[in-house]
Design a protein around this motif. Structure first.
Motif, short mmCIF file in Angstrom:
data_model
loop_
_atom_site.label_atom_id
_atom_site.label_comp_id
_atom_site.label_asym_id
_atom_site.label_seq_id
_atom_site.Cartn_x
_atom_site.Cartn_y
_atom_site.Cartn_z
N TYR A 1 -99.61 49.00 21.37
CA TYR A 1 -98.46 48.62 20.55
C TYR A 1 -97.72 49.86 20.05
O TYR A 1 -96.51 49.83 19.84
CB TYR A 1 -98.90 47.75 19.37
N SER A 2 -98.47 50.94 19.83
CA SER A 2 -97.85 52.19 19.38
C SER A 2 -98.81 53.34 19.65
O SER A 2 -99.99 53.13 19.96
CB SER A 2 -97.52 52.14 17.88
N ALA A 3 -98.30 54.56 19.51
CA ALA A 3 -99.13 55.74 19.71
C ALA A 3 -100.24 55.85 18.67
O ALA A 3 -101.19 56.60 18.85
CB ALA A 3 -98.25 56.99 19.67
N GLU A 4 -100.10 55.10 17.59
CA GLU A 4 -101.07 55.18 16.50
C GLU A 4 -102.33 54.37 16.75
O GLU A 4 -103.32 54.52 16.01
CB GLU A 4 -100.41 54.70 15.19
N ASP A 5 -102.32 53.51 17.75
CA ASP A 5 -103.45 52.58 17.91
C ASP A 5 -104.79 53.30 18.07
O ASP A 5 -105.78 52.96 17.40
CB ASP A 5 -103.21 51.65 19.09
N LEU A 6 -104.85 54.28 18.96
CA LEU A 6 -106.09 55.03 19.15
C LEU A 6 -106.39 55.90 17.93
O LEU A 6 -107.55 56.05 17.53
CB LEU A 6 -106.03 55.90 20.41
N LYS A 7 -105.35 56.46 17.35
CA LYS A 7 -105.54 57.30 16.17
C LYS A 7 -106.10 56.49 15.00
O LYS A 7 -106.91 57.00 14.21
CB LYS A 7 -104.22 57.97 15.77
N ASP A 8 -105.72 55.23 14.91
CA ASP A 8 -106.24 54.38 13.84
C ASP A 8 -107.76 54.29 13.92
O ASP A 8 -108.45 54.35 12.89
CB ASP A 8 -105.64 52.98 13.92
N ALA A 9 -108.28 54.13 15.13
CA ALA A 9 -109.74 54.06 15.30
C ALA A 9 -110.39 55.38 14.91
O ALA A 9 -111.44 55.40 14.24
CB ALA A 9 -110.08 53.71 16.75
N GLU A 10 -109.78 56.48 15.30
CA GLU A 10 -110.33 57.80 14.94
C GLU A 10 -110.25 58.03 13.44
O GLU A 10 -111.17 58.61 12.85
CB GLU A 10 -109.57 58.88 15.70
N ASP A 11 -109.18 57.56 12.81
CA ASP A 11 -109.05 57.70 11.36
C ASP A 11 -110.12 56.91 10.62
O ASP A 11 -110.54 57.29 9.52
CB ASP A 11 -107.66 57.25 10.90
N LEU A 12 -110.58 55.83 11.22
CA LEU A 12 -111.68 55.06 10.63
C LEU A 12 -113.01 55.80 10.75
O LEU A 12 -113.98 55.47 10.07
CB LEU A 12 -111.81 53.70 11.30
N GLY A 13 -113.06 56.80 11.65
CA GLY A 13 -114.28 57.58 11.84
C GLY A 13 -114.90 57.47 13.21
O GLY A 13 -115.82 58.21 13.55
#
Length: 321
Positions: A192-204
């Motif tokens: 949906y956006s470039a942030e999707d994978l980063k969101d998982a990484e931001d969760l740890g």
């Protein structure tokens, strides 16, 4: 004499005979004298596109009659070391996801209290959340190893918090998993956006995309996983869309560019020696699996999971000698 549960011998009874249990194991609803239990979780209310995975356990069991007890890849005769049963299906309330979550978690509790390793067959991937709730109640926070093409860490779908695309965010929020010792493996496809994978990484979570995994050997992946999870209790979740649609067409949200069944076997075998406390295999959709290759693949992944339980028990026994 302690009761030991093993499959029907397919050299004396043809595989097309009998009730279709997993690997022709006895259907016994017991928590006693077993190391593992194969359990169906026929629930698909969390699906956001194609549904019908509630029939996945039945299809996987049917194809599992082809399995034999010796795993040459891990060089282990499962039932020399293990006793196991097909526990049947858990009860669910179709259409009511939060009710079903509570039912699923509660039904797993007696098994986990006896240190039985559940091999759970979904169902859509949303059922991993109640699986993890039960695991965390028994073991505390667990490490998650997730084979998948999707991270499933979106915050909501259609304004709802519980779907097959949100459960691994919920698992962090509910403190069921330790994301800093967890690994998501095989992410690919449009987002949906470039942030999707980063969101998982931001969760740890540590995220290993398909492109990154292609650059690793199975042994190198195993080393990455072992460094990440250490001695923590580990729950393994395998979504069949980790496989390329050529090998697993029978799933609700397929993504091209995936892995072969051979590659999946090699990756899963790298989990030997980890503190494995539970597994699930999800998203088999029989209506989209006309030649049953997806069900066959899922059955064989379940076989690899059981083989890991036997491998670990053999190693533990050898250390105690």
């Amino acid at each position: 004499m302690i009761q030991k549960y093993v499959p029907v011998d397919s050299q004396t009874s043809p595989r097309f005979c009998g009730v279709k249990t997993f690997m022709r194991l006895p259907h016994v609803k017991t928590e006693d004298n077993i190391d593992f239990a194969v359990i169906g979780v026929p629930f698909d209310t969390g699906g956001t596109f194609a549904v019908g995975t509630r029939f996945g356990p039945e299809a996987v069991r049917s194809m599992s009659s082809l399995l034999r007890p010796y795993n040459p890849g891990l060089q282990i005769d499962i039932f020399q070391y293990c006793s196991g049963v097909d526990y049947g299906d858990l009860s669910v309330n179709p259409g009511y996801i939060e009710d079903s979550y509570e039912m699923i978690a509660n039904q797993l509790e007696p098994l986990l209290n006896k240190n039985v390793v559940p091999i759970l067959i979904g169902g859509d991937h949303s059922v991993s959340l109640p699986h993890l709730r039960a695991m965390a109640k028994r073991y505390g926070k667990v490490s998650l190893i997730q084979f998948d093409s999707h991270g499933d860490t979106w915050d909501s779908y259609f304004g709802k918090k519980y779907t097959h695309g949100t459960m691994f965010r919920r698992a962090v929020e509910e403190q069921l998993v330790d994301p800093f010792s967890s690994v998501q493996i095989g992410m690919r496809g449009s987002l949906y956006s470039a942030e999707d994978l980063k969101d998982a990484e931001d969760l740890g979570y540590k995220v290993i995309t398909t492109d990154q995994l292609r650059a690793l050997t199975p042994n190198q992946l195993g080393e990455e996983i072992r460094k990440r999870v250490g001695k923590n209790p580990v729950f393994v979740s395998f979504d069949v869309d980790f496989l390329d649609p050529a090998y697993a067409p029978g799933t609700g949200t397929p993504e091209i560019g995936g892995f072969t069944t051979y590659e999946a076997q090699q990756f899963v075998r790298q989990l030997k020696g980890l503190n494995l406390v539970g597994f699930d295999i999800v998203e088999v959709l029989p209506d989209r699996d006309p030649t049953r290759v997806t069900s066959l693949a899922a059955a064989n992944i379940g076989f690899e999971f059981i083989s890991l339980v036997a491998w670990n028990k053999r190693e533990k026994n050898s250390r105690n000698c």
